[in-house]
Write a protein that holds these residues in place. Structure first.
Motif, PDB file in Angstrom:
ATOM      1  N   LEU A   1      12.410 137.235  56.333  1.00  0.00           N
ATOM      2  CA  LEU A   1      11.775 138.402  56.940  1.00  0.00           C
ATOM      3  C   LEU A   1      11.318 138.116  58.362  1.00  0.00           C
ATOM      4  CD1 LEU A   1       9.761 139.663  53.848  1.00  0.00           C
ATOM      5  CD2 LEU A   1      11.740 140.771  54.903  1.00  0.00           C
ATOM      6  N   ILE A   2      10.908 136.867  58.627  1.00  0.00           N
ATOM      7  CA  ILE A   2      10.541 136.486  59.991  1.00  0.00           C
ATOM      8  C   ILE A   2      11.757 136.593  60.900  1.00  0.00           C
ATOM      9  CG2 ILE A   2       9.894 134.519  61.441  1.00  0.00           C
ATOM     10  CD1 ILE A   2       7.928 133.680  59.275  1.00  0.00           C
ATOM     11  N   GLU A   3      12.884 136.060  60.430  1.00  0.00           N
ATOM     12  CA  GLU A   3      14.114 136.123  61.228  1.00  0.00           C
ATOM     13  C   GLU A   3      14.536 137.573  61.456  1.00  0.00           C
ATOM     14  OE1 GLU A   3      16.846 133.775  59.017  1.00  0.00           O
ATOM     15  OE2 GLU A   3      15.818 131.870  59.396  1.00  0.00           O
ATOM     16  N   GLU A   4      14.423 138.384  60.391  1.00  0.00           N
ATOM     17  CA  GLU A   4      14.753 139.802  60.547  1.00  0.00           C
ATOM     18  C   GLU A   4      13.775 140.488  61.490  1.00  0.00           C
ATOM     19  OE1 GLU A   4      14.881 141.567  56.704  1.00  0.00           O
ATOM     20  OE2 GLU A   4      16.448 140.225  55.945  1.00  0.00           O
TER      21      GLU A   4
ATOM     22  N   THR B   1       2.056 136.723  63.946  1.00  0.00           N
ATOM     23  CA  THR B   1       2.443 135.786  65.005  1.00  0.00           C
ATOM     24  C   THR B   1       3.947 135.712  65.192  1.00  0.00           C
ATOM     25  OG1 THR B   1       2.324 134.017  63.355  1.00  0.00           O
ATOM     26  CG2 THR B   1       0.375 134.375  64.724  1.00  0.00           C
ATOM     27  N   ASP B   2       4.716 135.960  64.111  1.00  0.00           N
ATOM     28  CA  ASP B   2       6.182 135.887  64.194  1.00  0.00           C
ATOM     29  C   ASP B   2       6.825 137.244  63.908  1.00  0.00           C
ATOM     30  OD1 ASP B   2       6.347 133.024  64.661  1.00  0.00           O
ATOM     31  OD2 ASP B   2       5.705 132.793  62.579  1.00  0.00           O
ATOM     32  N   TRP B   3       6.050 138.342  64.070  1.00  0.00           N
ATOM     33  CA  TRP B   3       6.519 139.699  63.786  1.00  0.00           C
ATOM     34  C   TRP B   3       6.986 139.834  62.334  1.00  0.00           C
ATOM     35  CZ3 TRP B   3       9.139 137.555  68.334  1.00  0.00           C
ATOM     36  CH2 TRP B   3       8.464 137.825  69.517  1.00  0.00           C
ATOM     37  N   GLU B   4       6.415 139.017  61.444  1.00  0.00           N
ATOM     38  CA  GLU B   4       6.867 139.027  60.060  1.00  0.00           C
ATOM     39  C   GLU B   4       6.519 140.325  59.322  1.00  0.00           C
ATOM     40  OE1 GLU B   4       3.043 136.401  60.094  1.00  0.00           O
ATOM     41  OE2 GLU B   4       4.675 136.981  61.437  1.00  0.00           O
TER      42      GLU B   4
ATOM     43  N   PRO C   1       6.083 138.909  50.225  1.00  0.00           N
ATOM     44  CA  PRO C   1       6.387 137.509  50.561  1.00  0.00           C
ATOM     45  C   PRO C   1       5.775 137.060  51.888  1.00  0.00           C
ATOM     46  CG  PRO C   1       8.358 138.636  49.789  1.00  0.00           C
ATOM     47  CD  PRO C   1       7.309 139.680  49.964  1.00  0.00           C
ATOM     48  N   VAL C   2       5.601 137.978  52.830  1.00  0.00           N
ATOM     49  CA  VAL C   2       5.079 137.564  54.137  1.00  0.00           C
ATOM     50  C   VAL C   2       3.614 137.166  54.083  1.00  0.00           C
ATOM     51  CG1 VAL C   2       6.764 138.799  55.531  1.00  0.00           C
ATOM     52  CG2 VAL C   2       4.743 140.000  54.743  1.00  0.00           C
TER      53      VAL C   2
END
Length: 457
Positions: free
Chosen positions: A145-148, A337-340, A441-442
């Protein structure tokens, strides 16, 4: 002789058992080494060691009676080998109820307690293992989800830049269309003024004579009669008065009818000059002098086209600017912080509790809908409200619909780690104050704090 040895051993075992200091943890054993005297742990009093665990409270802190119920402030330590150790109040020692899973609190009571620590420990370890598996899976999904989220963030930024370029292009078009519409309106006004002033060339004069004759010739018999003059011609300074028979005959040159040729050489000039007589509503009536003029028609159509085109460009410009504002608002929200948490924007999650359907739309709103179809706002997105060490663990939604007791409805959403994204629990702990548990999950953190469980036998 052998009998005496056995008896002495049994007596010694009984003595050792009676002197065993119960109810203390290994970290406190240094205070209970057998010696002539015992110092209360709070340092308030020195007593003979024989008075430790003698079922009489000598120390104010209860430290001399860890294994009895004599001291009101005393604590008994359950070792609970194989499970979690913990303290119980000393008042529960030998009270006939098994509090420690290793049965150590009922060493001198009529109750026979079973040692259940190993079974409890197994269940605890299985639970922790399940939690760790959930955490591992949650962290794996979180990374996805962070990568997405990063990709989605870049897409939104690119979309914003594209919209801003489109707005700049539309701004240029808008200025051009406004200029063209102004020019079309100006040309239409000039044409209208020219017609009113009679400033027309011979080229369209004949056409205008014919149109005006046809306007007066109501029955289309090719001639203008007295009645047609009375119906269509009025005095310039008294439009409401109907012309008399004599006035109509005078305009017709003394005859009762007038053809187009005679009209062009006589009555046409009278009407065009407009000093005394004019056509009733000639400028506004359909088929009238002004509306029938081809130059005015062309100018009017051009003005309408430019107005229509300008409206389309204005609507497109307004739509693009609304999209820019909406996208800027969305990009201005803190998504972690990671747009998660970015993937939650635009999503809604529901949970039915009794007769109510609750809806959570992260970063937007929370609502409650009854089985009767009545929907109530429980708050709009406010802020993150978690503690400093886990800032993104709670959301607050504020300014919902007013509550009958005063104030507005608010909702606090607690985010918990899980392998799915779903609304799990809704409560109303106090009037118009709602709480929700939201699993995703985030919300999983790299370290899961485990409760201590003895694994040794």
């Amino acid at each position: 002789m052998r009998f005496h040895v056995i008896a002495a051993a049994l007596l010694w075992a009984a003595f050792v058992e009676s002197r065993k200091i119960r109810g203390i943890s290994s970290s406190y054993k240094r205070f209970y080494r057998e010696r002539k005297s015992f110092l209360c742990i709070d340092g308030s009093k020195m007593i003979p060691f024989e008075q430790v665990n003698d079922d009489y409270c000598d120390c104010a802190d209860g430290s001399d009676e860890p294994g009895t119920s004599a001291c009101p402030r005393g604590r008994f330590y359950c070792t609970n080998l194989g499970f979690r150790p913990h303290y119980i109040p000393s008042s529960r020692v030998n009270d006939g109820i098994c509090d420690c899973c290793d049965a150590s609190d009922e060493y001198n009571s009529h109750v026979r307690c079973q040692n259940t620590c190993w079974n409890l420990g197994q269940k605890e370890r299985a639970y922790v293992e399940g939690q760790m598996k959930t955490l591992d899976e949650g962290l794996r999904l979180k990374q996805q989800l962070i990568e997405e989220g990063v990709l989605l963030w870049r897409e939104k930024q690119a979309q914003l830049r594209e919209l801003q370029r489109a707005a700049e292009d539309l701004q240029i078009k808008l200025e051009e269309h406004r200029r063209r519409k102004h020019e079309a309106d100006r040309l239409k006004e000039q044409t209208l003024k020219a017609l009113k002033a009679g400033d027309k060339g011979l080229r369209h004069q004949n056409s205008t004579v014919s149109h005006l004759f046809q306007l007066l010739d109501s029955n289309k018999d090719g001639s203008i009669s007295v009645d047609e003059i009375k119906a269509k011609v009025v005095l310039v300074h008294d439009e409401k008065r109907v012309l008399s028979e004599d006035e109509a005959l005078t305009l017709l040159g003394g005859g009762h009818q007038m053809d187009l040729s005679t009209f062009q050489n006589t009555l046409w000039d009278v009407l065009i000059q407009g000093h005394d007589y004019k056509i009733k509503d000639a400028h506004s009536a359909p088929g009238g002098l002004m509306s029938e003029d081809p130059h005015l028609k062309a100018a009017d159509r051009a003005a309408e086209w430019e107005a229509t085109d300008l409206k389309k460009v204005e609507e497109a410009y307004e739509t693009v600017n609304m999209e820019i504002s909406d996208l800027q608002r969305k990009l201005g929200i803190d998504y972690g912080t990671d747009w998660e948490y970015l993937f939650l924007n635009g999503q809604c999650y529901k949970l039915k509790v009794y007769e109510y359907m609750y809806t959570l739309c992260p970063f937007n709103m929370v609502s409650q809908k009854s089985s009767a179809g009545v929907e109530v706002s429980l708050g709009k997105w406010g802020m993150w409200a978690g503690p400093p060490k886990n800032h993104y663990s709670q959301m607050v939604y504020e300014n919902g619909e007013p509550c009958w007791q005063g104030g507005s409805r608010t909702t606090t959403v607690t985010l918990t780690c899980g392998t799915e994204t779903a609304l799990r629990l809704v409560k109303e702990p106090s009037k118009c104050q709602y709480t929700m548990d939201f699993e995703t999950p985030v919300a999983c953190q790299p370290v899961l704090k485990q409760r201590g469980v003895h694994s040794e036998l």
